[in-house]
Write a protein that holds these residues in place. Structure first.
Motif, PDB file in Angstrom:
ATOM      1  N   ALA B  52      -2.975  -7.073   8.874  1.00 30.77           N
ATOM      2  CA  ALA B  52      -2.160  -6.123   9.626  1.00 30.77           C
ATOM      3  C   ALA B  52      -0.678  -6.402   9.399  1.00 30.77           C
ATOM      4  CB  ALA B  52      -2.505  -6.202  11.114  1.00 30.77           C
ATOM      5  N   GLY B  55       0.106  -5.794   5.677  1.00 32.34           N
ATOM      6  CA  GLY B  55      -0.104  -4.355   5.450  1.00 32.34           C
ATOM      7  C   GLY B  55       1.048  -3.532   5.985  1.00 32.34           C
ATOM      8  N   PHE B  56       1.503  -3.886   7.175  1.00 31.49           N
ATOM      9  CA  PHE B  56       2.607  -3.120   7.752  1.00 31.49           C
ATOM     10  C   PHE B  56       3.892  -3.325   6.965  1.00 31.49           C
ATOM     11  CE2 PHE B  56       1.802  -0.665  11.480  1.00 31.49           C
ATOM     12  CZ  PHE B  56       2.984   0.019  11.615  1.00 31.49           C
ATOM     13  N   LEU B  58       4.245  -4.071   3.834  1.00 29.66           N
ATOM     14  CA  LEU B  58       4.214  -3.381   2.545  1.00 29.66           C
ATOM     15  C   LEU B  58       4.081  -1.868   2.722  1.00 29.66           C
ATOM     16  CD1 LEU B  58       1.864  -5.752   0.511  1.00 29.66           C
ATOM     17  CD2 LEU B  58       4.362  -5.706   0.554  1.00 29.66           C
ATOM     18  N   GLY B  59       3.267  -1.461   3.705  1.00 27.47           N
ATOM     19  CA  GLY B  59       2.946  -0.038   3.864  1.00 27.47           C
ATOM     20  C   GLY B  59       4.137   0.803   4.262  1.00 27.47           C
ATOM     21  N   ILE B  60       5.062   0.217   5.003  1.00 23.40           N
ATOM     22  CA  ILE B  60       6.170   1.008   5.524  1.00 23.40           C
ATOM     23  C   ILE B  60       7.028   1.578   4.396  1.00 23.40           C
ATOM     24  CG2 ILE B  60       7.916  -0.802   5.790  1.00 23.40           C
ATOM     25  CD1 ILE B  60       7.004   1.755   8.458  1.00 23.40           C
ATOM     26  N   LEU B  62       6.059   2.960   1.846  1.00 23.43           N
ATOM     27  CA  LEU B  62       5.483   4.206   1.340  1.00 23.43           C
ATOM     28  C   LEU B  62       5.976   5.418   2.128  1.00 23.43           C
ATOM     29  CD1 LEU B  62       1.800   2.982   0.933  1.00 23.43           C
ATOM     30  CD2 LEU B  62       3.587   3.039  -0.787  1.00 23.43           C
ATOM     31  N   PHE B  63       6.496   5.165   3.337  1.00 23.00           N
ATOM     32  CA  PHE B  63       6.998   6.267   4.155  1.00 23.00           C
ATOM     33  C   PHE B  63       8.281   6.859   3.558  1.00 23.00           C
ATOM     34  CE2 PHE B  63       5.090   5.540   8.626  1.00 23.00           C
ATOM     35  CZ  PHE B  63       3.884   5.179   8.060  1.00 23.00           C
ATOM     36  N   PHE B  64       8.929   6.087   2.712  1.00 21.82           N
ATOM     37  CA  PHE B  64      10.214   6.510   2.163  1.00 21.82           C
ATOM     38  C   PHE B  64      10.110   6.612   0.642  1.00 21.82           C
ATOM     39  CE2 PHE B  64      10.966   4.123   5.996  1.00 21.82           C
ATOM     40  CZ  PHE B  64      11.944   4.833   6.667  1.00 21.82           C
ATOM     41  N   ALA B  65      10.907   7.516   0.053  1.00 21.10           N
ATOM     42  CA  ALA B  65      11.009   7.532  -1.402  1.00 21.10           C
ATOM     43  C   ALA B  65      11.709   6.243  -1.837  1.00 21.10           C
ATOM     44  CB  ALA B  65      11.775   8.764  -1.862  1.00 21.10           C
ATOM     45  N   PRO B  68      15.428   2.366   2.986  1.00 23.56           N
ATOM     46  CA  PRO B  68      16.750   1.802   3.280  1.00 23.56           C
ATOM     47  C   PRO B  68      16.602   0.352   3.739  1.00 23.56           C
ATOM     48  CG  PRO B  68      16.319   3.795   4.576  1.00 23.56           C
ATOM     49  CD  PRO B  68      15.033   3.387   3.946  1.00 23.56           C
ATOM     50  N   PHE B 195       3.208  -0.304  18.593  1.00 24.21           N
ATOM     51  CA  PHE B 195       3.455   0.141  17.222  1.00 24.21           C
ATOM     52  C   PHE B 195       4.424   1.328  17.163  1.00 24.21           C
ATOM     53  CE2 PHE B 195      -0.343  -2.296  16.122  1.00 24.21           C
ATOM     54  CZ  PHE B 195       0.125  -2.919  14.984  1.00 24.21           C
ATOM     55  N   GLY B 196       4.370   2.189  18.150  1.00 18.24           N
ATOM     56  CA  GLY B 196       5.133   3.412  17.969  1.00 18.24           C
ATOM     57  C   GLY B 196       6.122   3.793  19.046  1.00 18.24           C
ATOM     58  N   LEU B 201       9.561  -2.006  15.686  1.00 19.13           N
ATOM     59  CA  LEU B 201       9.524  -1.854  14.224  1.00 19.13           C
ATOM     60  C   LEU B 201      10.654  -0.974  13.693  1.00 19.13           C
ATOM     61  CD1 LEU B 201       5.673  -1.351  13.865  1.00 19.13           C
ATOM     62  CD2 LEU B 201       6.959  -3.377  13.235  1.00 19.13           C
ATOM     63  N   PHE B 202      11.407  -0.373  14.586  1.00 15.10           N
ATOM     64  CA  PHE B 202      12.510   0.486  14.154  1.00 15.10           C
ATOM     65  C   PHE B 202      13.648   0.385  15.162  1.00 15.10           C
ATOM     66  CE2 PHE B 202       9.043   2.829  16.140  1.00 15.10           C
ATOM     67  CZ  PHE B 202       9.639   3.235  17.301  1.00 15.10           C
TER      68      PHE B 202
END
Lengths: 267, 264
Positions: B52, B55-56, B58-60, B62-65, B68, B195-196, B201-202
């Motif tokens: 987890a 994964g988080f 690395l996975g994040i 993918l949300f961006f081209a 930043p 998580f959200g 995380l942000f």
């Protein structure tokens, strides 16, 4: 002769005559739907509330991860939200519910009922499809409101939504039946959810993935679900919709095939 | 002395032992007890924690081209917080709910150890269950995003307090809530929040203002603040975050203690 048999065992004869054919199957389906509904009645309203809230919450929380939600991002999140709301029901709640039934022993009891197992499976499909739709719809509405996205809904949305629900539920059911250990089922479905939420191009374009992962997703159901739903909600955003429909149909057939293979087998 | 009073056989073991020694011995036994109780789960838990976290991280991207630096920095310093509280806050209440459902809860309560021993032992297990995953997540994040991380000595109190507040919140949920279904539901809701809907995380600025303000009253935002301050140079460790976390931890510990001390 026949008359005398009927006279001696009227009930037996009548039942064995009825235990096949479309009429019997439909009657079994109706009974099974009533049976499943009666069992689900206790938790169904609660489940619908949770499901709808989760769908809406997911639509909102993806936006928090971006410094600016641009028009393209907003469009992707909004049109991905209904797909995201649909997937957990088929891929997580259904297998978990079957795992629970196996642990409680209800699963064996249902199989022992004198109704065709295909009718039992169909009843589960119907129940879960009904559960899935309100959450998906609300996720879409909340996202459209939050990100102020204008959608152009086309008639394609109806077959797209039905096929997505079918694919998610048949594959989820197939997983639940193929894996006999309920604990393993729980691990598998939770791992799947992680892949879906983070590593699947549902709320973001597939072009952001590494090439190999994008290729994998062309064959998995999740990306294709997002494509067909997005195609039903927008115009000119997605291409190769037909391919995605074919892929989803193939997954549905595979899921139904796995289900049929397991339920048709004697233990 | 014990042989002079044959009736006192049951206390013979503790005779001559100071209160602190007894506490320490009980603590060691309880840590072993908790570990033994988790043994089936330990491997799964470690794997899940690592996957987890990594994964988080690395996975994040993918949300961006192109991700930043600020987004990468926030996720990479937020995931350790989640690693730290997963066992205490997510798994803990469910374990207690399971114990209540299968009857072992009453057995555990009948054991001759004080509440503080049980709680301290559980906290130790949660802390050591979270720290390795936290280290791996941070390592992967550093390799992947080449982050300007700088671990300051404040990481020690930050980790200890974050884990303690998370564990105590989970402890209070598990023990003070009577209904196992409610416990399960609330922990699942908390997973969603962490998580959200909490600025872990942000950045806080990416949430609606009212949600950020609401988060001030809950511990998660403060956990992220203290942990991040110990990992990124230039970020001030906010004293108020430490105070809020400590208050939450004390309140939850008191709540759990009261529930545990009450006779059924």
């Amino acid at each position: 002769m026949t008359v005398s048999v009927v006279g001696r065992h009227p009930g037996h004869q009548a039942r064995s005559e009825l235990r096949s054919g479309l009429g019997y199957w439909l009657a079994s389906l109706v009974s099974m739907v009533r049976f499943d509904y009666a069992r689900a009645r206790e938790w169904m309203p609660f489940m619908i509330v949770v499901q709808t809230m989760m769908g809406a919450a997911m639509a909102l929380l993806y936006g928090f991860f971006y410094p600016q939600v641009t028009t393209t991002r907003a469009l992707y999140i909004t049109t991905g939200a209904p797909t995201l709301a649909l997937i957990p029901l088929g891929f997580v709640m259904l297998p978990s519910s079957v795992a629970q039934q196996k642990m409680e022993g209800i699963f064996d009891y249902i199989w022992s009922l004198p109704s065709p197992r295909s009718a039992q499976a169909t009843s589960t499909f119907l129940l879960f499809t009904l559960l899935a739709l309100p959450g998906s719809l609300l996720a879409l509405l909340v996202a459209a409101w939050r990100y102020d996205v204008h959608l152009s809904v086309s008639p394609l949305l109806v077959p797209a939504a039905v096929l997505c629900a079918l694919a998610a539920i048949t594959v989820g059911y197939g997983i639940a039946l193929l894996i006999s250990d309920p604990l393993v089922t729980n691990v598998v479905v939770n791992a799947l959810m992680f892949v879906v939420l983070l590593f699947s191009p549902i709320v973001y374009p597939a072009s952001q993935l590494p090439a190999w992962l994008a290729t994998v997703h062309y064959f998995l159901p999740f990306y294709n679900m997002a494509v067909v739903i997005r195609a039903g909600l927008t115009s000119g955003v997605v291409a190769h919709v037909a391919t995605s429909f074919i892929a989803l149909a193939a997954w549905t057939v595979a899921g139904a095939g796995a289900t049929a293979w397991v339920v048709g087998r004697r233990r | 002395m014990a042989e002079a009073r044959p009736g006192a056989v049951s206390v013979a073991h503790g005779v001559g032992e100071g209160a602190l020694q007894r506490w320490g011995r009980c603590y060691a036994v309880m840590v072993r007890w908790h570990l033994a109780g988790l043994r089936m789960w330990l491997v799964t838990l470690t794997v899940v924690q690592l996957l987890a976290g990594v994964g988080f991280v690395l996975g994040i991207s993918l949300f961006f081209a192109h991700i930043p630096m600020r987004a990468a920095l926030f996720v990479s310093t937020g995931v350790p917080v989640i690693n730290l509280v997963t066992i205490g806050l997510m798994l803990g209440p469910q374990l207690v709910a399971d114990q209540k459902a299968n009857g072992s809860y009453d057995y555990l309560r009948s054991m001759p150890v004080t509440r503080s021993v049980t709680a301290a032992a559980w906290y130790t297990v949660c802390l050591f269950g979270g720290v390795p995953a936290m280290v791996v997540s941070l390592g992967v994040a550093r390799l992947r995003y080449e982050l300007p991380l700088h671990v300051s000595p404040m990481i020690v109190p930050a980790v200890l307090l974050t884990s303690f507040a998370g564990t105590m919140l989970g402890y209070a949920l598990g023990h003070a809530l009577g209904n196992p279904m409610a416990t399960r539901l609330i922990t699942q809701l908390l997973a969603f929040v962490i998580f959200g809907f909490a600025p872990i995380l942000f950045p806080l600025s990416q949430m609606p203002r009212w949600l950020g303000a609401l988060n001030w009253w809950f511990p998660f935002r403060h956990m992220a603040v203290v942990t991040r301050a110990a990992l990124i140079p230039g970020v001030q460790a906010v004293t108020s975050a430490y105070i809020m976390l400590a208050l939450w931890a004390i309140a939850c510990a008191a709540l759990a203690g009261r529930a545990l001390g009450r006779r059924p």
